[in-house]
Design a protein around this motif. Sequence first.
Motif, PDB file in Angstrom:
ATOM      1  N   ASP A 209     -12.013 -49.679  31.951  1.00 58.62           N
ATOM      2  CA  ASP A 209     -13.362 -50.122  32.268  1.00 58.62           C
ATOM      3  C   ASP A 209     -14.320 -49.815  31.139  1.00 58.62           C
ATOM      4  N   LEU A 210     -14.213 -48.586  30.612  1.00 61.94           N
ATOM      5  CA  LEU A 210     -15.085 -48.199  29.504  1.00 61.94           C
ATOM      6  C   LEU A 210     -14.831 -49.079  28.295  1.00 61.94           C
ATOM      7  N   GLN A 211     -13.572 -49.321  27.990  1.00 61.01           N
ATOM      8  CA  GLN A 211     -13.233 -50.119  26.820  1.00 61.01           C
ATOM      9  C   GLN A 211     -13.754 -51.541  26.961  1.00 61.01           C
ATOM     10  N   LYS A 265     -10.894 -48.332  19.799  1.00 60.26           N
ATOM     11  CA  LYS A 265     -10.176 -47.228  20.425  1.00 60.26           C
ATOM     12  C   LYS A 265     -11.185 -46.210  20.940  1.00 60.26           C
ATOM     13  N   THR A 266     -11.000 -45.789  22.199  1.00 58.36           N
ATOM     14  CA  THR A 266     -11.926 -44.824  22.786  1.00 58.36           C
ATOM     15  C   THR A 266     -11.429 -43.392  22.610  1.00 58.36           C
ATOM     16  N   THR A 267     -10.535 -43.194  21.650  1.00 57.18           N
ATOM     17  CA  THR A 267     -10.044 -41.851  21.334  1.00 57.18           C
ATOM     18  C   THR A 267     -10.240 -41.598  19.848  1.00 57.18           C
ATOM     19  N   ALA A 268      -9.847 -40.412  19.402  1.00 59.78           N
ATOM     20  CA  ALA A 268      -9.927 -40.093  17.985  1.00 59.78           C
ATOM     21  C   ALA A 268      -8.916 -40.935  17.205  1.00 59.78           C
ATOM     22  N   PHE A 269      -9.160 -41.072  15.919  1.00 58.15           N
ATOM     23  CA  PHE A 269      -8.283 -41.868  15.057  1.00 58.15           C
ATOM     24  C   PHE A 269      -6.876 -41.277  15.003  1.00 58.15           C
ATOM     25  N   LEU A 270      -5.897 -42.153  15.099  1.00 63.59           N
ATOM     26  CA  LEU A 270      -4.502 -41.789  14.894  1.00 63.59           C
ATOM     27  C   LEU A 270      -3.907 -42.736  13.859  1.00 63.59           C
ATOM     28  N   PRO A 271      -3.064 -42.250  12.956  1.00 65.16           N
ATOM     29  CA  PRO A 271      -2.515 -43.112  11.909  1.00 65.16           C
ATOM     30  C   PRO A 271      -1.824 -44.357  12.463  1.00 65.16           C
ATOM     31  N   GLU A 272      -1.195 -44.233  13.633  1.00 64.84           N
ATOM     32  CA  GLU A 272      -0.486 -45.383  14.183  1.00 64.84           C
ATOM     33  C   GLU A 272      -1.416 -46.519  14.585  1.00 64.84           C
ATOM     34  N   PRO A 295      -5.729 -64.731   4.206  1.00 53.71           N
ATOM     35  CA  PRO A 295      -5.097 -63.727   5.068  1.00 53.71           C
ATOM     36  C   PRO A 295      -6.110 -63.062   6.003  1.00 53.71           C
ATOM     37  N   SER A 296      -5.631 -62.727   7.167  1.00 54.63           N
ATOM     38  CA  SER A 296      -6.494 -62.119   8.190  1.00 54.63           C
ATOM     39  C   SER A 296      -6.918 -60.710   7.790  1.00 54.63           C
ATOM     40  N   VAL A 297      -8.060 -60.298   8.328  1.00 53.71           N
ATOM     41  CA  VAL A 297      -8.616 -58.969   8.063  1.00 53.71           C
ATOM     42  C   VAL A 297      -8.816 -58.259   9.401  1.00 53.71           C
ATOM     43  N   GLY A 298      -8.545 -56.953   9.425  1.00 55.00           N
ATOM     44  CA  GLY A 298      -8.757 -56.190  10.650  1.00 55.00           C
ATOM     45  C   GLY A 298      -9.787 -55.095  10.454  1.00 55.00           C
ATOM     46  N   ILE A 299     -10.546 -54.825  11.505  1.00 53.72           N
ATOM     47  CA  ILE A 299     -11.522 -53.730  11.486  1.00 53.72           C
ATOM     48  C   ILE A 299     -11.215 -52.820  12.672  1.00 53.72           C
ATOM     49  N   LEU A 300     -10.951 -51.546  12.386  1.00 51.82           N
ATOM     50  CA  LEU A 300     -10.604 -50.562  13.404  1.00 51.82           C
ATOM     51  C   LEU A 300     -11.808 -49.680  13.701  1.00 51.82           C
ATOM     52  N   LEU A 301     -12.161 -49.569  14.976  1.00 52.42           N
ATOM     53  CA  LEU A 301     -13.286 -48.744  15.411  1.00 52.42           C
ATOM     54  C   LEU A 301     -12.743 -47.654  16.329  1.00 52.42           C
ATOM     55  N   CYS A 302     -12.946 -46.393  15.963  1.00 56.47           N
ATOM     56  CA  CYS A 302     -12.451 -45.267  16.766  1.00 56.47           C
ATOM     57  C   CYS A 302     -13.597 -44.325  17.096  1.00 56.47           C
ATOM     58  N   LYS A 303     -13.432 -43.596  18.201  1.00 61.06           N
ATOM     59  CA  LYS A 303     -14.487 -42.679  18.623  1.00 61.06           C
ATOM     60  C   LYS A 303     -13.902 -41.478  19.324  1.00 61.06           C
ATOM     61  N   GLU A 304     -14.425 -40.289  18.998  1.00 59.24           N
ATOM     62  CA  GLU A 304     -14.164 -39.077  19.772  1.00 59.24           C
ATOM     63  C   GLU A 304     -15.388 -38.203  19.679  1.00 59.24           C
ATOM     64  N   LEU A 340     -21.572 -48.220  16.967  1.00 63.28           N
ATOM     65  CA  LEU A 340     -20.499 -47.694  17.803  1.00 63.28           C
ATOM     66  C   LEU A 340     -20.932 -46.408  18.488  1.00 63.28           C
ATOM     67  N   HIS A 341     -21.613 -45.542  17.744  1.00 66.98           N
ATOM     68  CA  HIS A 341     -22.102 -44.285  18.313  1.00 66.98           C
ATOM     69  C   HIS A 341     -23.062 -44.563  19.463  1.00 66.98           C
TER      70      HIS A 341
END
Length: 349
Positions: A209-211, A265-272, A295-304, A340-341
């Motif tokens: 739900d949060l995500q 991601k609603t958790t801290a960053f993980l290499p995977e 080529p496609s580009v990705g943007i990763l957003l993480c939070k803890e 994001l914050h």
Amino acid sequence: MTEQFTEIVTLIKRSQYNAQKNVNIEMINLYWQVGEYIHQKIASASWGEGMISELAHYIERKHPELKGFRLRALYKMLQFYTFYLSYIENKSIKSTVNQQEIMPSLMAQFTDIRNTMIVQVSWSHHLTLMTKTKSREECDFYLRLCIQENYSVRELERQIKSSLYERVRLGQQQSPMSGDKINTDESLLFRDKYIFEFLNLPESHSEKDLQQALIHKIKDFILELGDGFIFIGEEYRVTVGGTDFYVDLLFFHRDLQCLVAFELKTTAFLPEYLGKLNFYLEALDRKVKREHERPSVGILLCKEQNDEIVEYAMNRSLSPAIISEYQTFLPDKKLLRQKLHELFENEME
């Protein structure tokens, strides 16, 4: 008939609230005792601070079912104990509801705080009080205010930010404790992720739900960045080897002429996480990208908690010049981090 149904719903909600409140009391008392135990071990020189890390690793390795006791959390419990220790010793926050002395602990070497004001607010309230108040008197003021007015964490932070304590001390404003109560939905009071961790429930029960709420808002934000982004879809499905995978948000950038995938991601960053994002980009390039597109580009957003990570995933085959061009058109990392914050702070409330 409708009025009778409403009464039943009220009974259900009240019972749920009382249950959550009792869980909160036990959780706060436990965190206090864990902090007390660590403090005593360090004070007696039985432990060095490195033992806290070993304790966290031990719990994670031997008892993975116990959630909420990683290194950072254990340090917070130690801080919690030392922060309120003088309050307990001076009995300055004895419960306004139950005036009995602090109950003796079931375990004689530990203090039981279940009859104090400390347990009447959530762990998130305490994290805010420990980090944002500057004196014992100010903390006591806001703690009592939270209890009487049923402040949510968000409202507590708003009052602290507005310097309510200082204004009341200077006589420029009447304290809310002497006026009308604020009508706060009591069901909001204990919506605390630490309660869920304390109960050892799977994180997925509230994560989705949060995500989803965050995805919708970050989508709207990205569309506001300019006319370069064209929204394609959320939970965009790509099938690899007969298995369906879902990209959180997929855009097409008109200037870059490429697909842009956002993963939240609603958790801290993980290499995977980066590995998974690169997998998505490869799948998009093979199954979705047109021949004339880049080529496609990705943007990763993480939070803890207060740590935000924004990382671009670029194809390794791209030249530095192309990467530089991509980064020129993509959202600024600082802007994404700030947004994001803000999103997480609002949605967690």
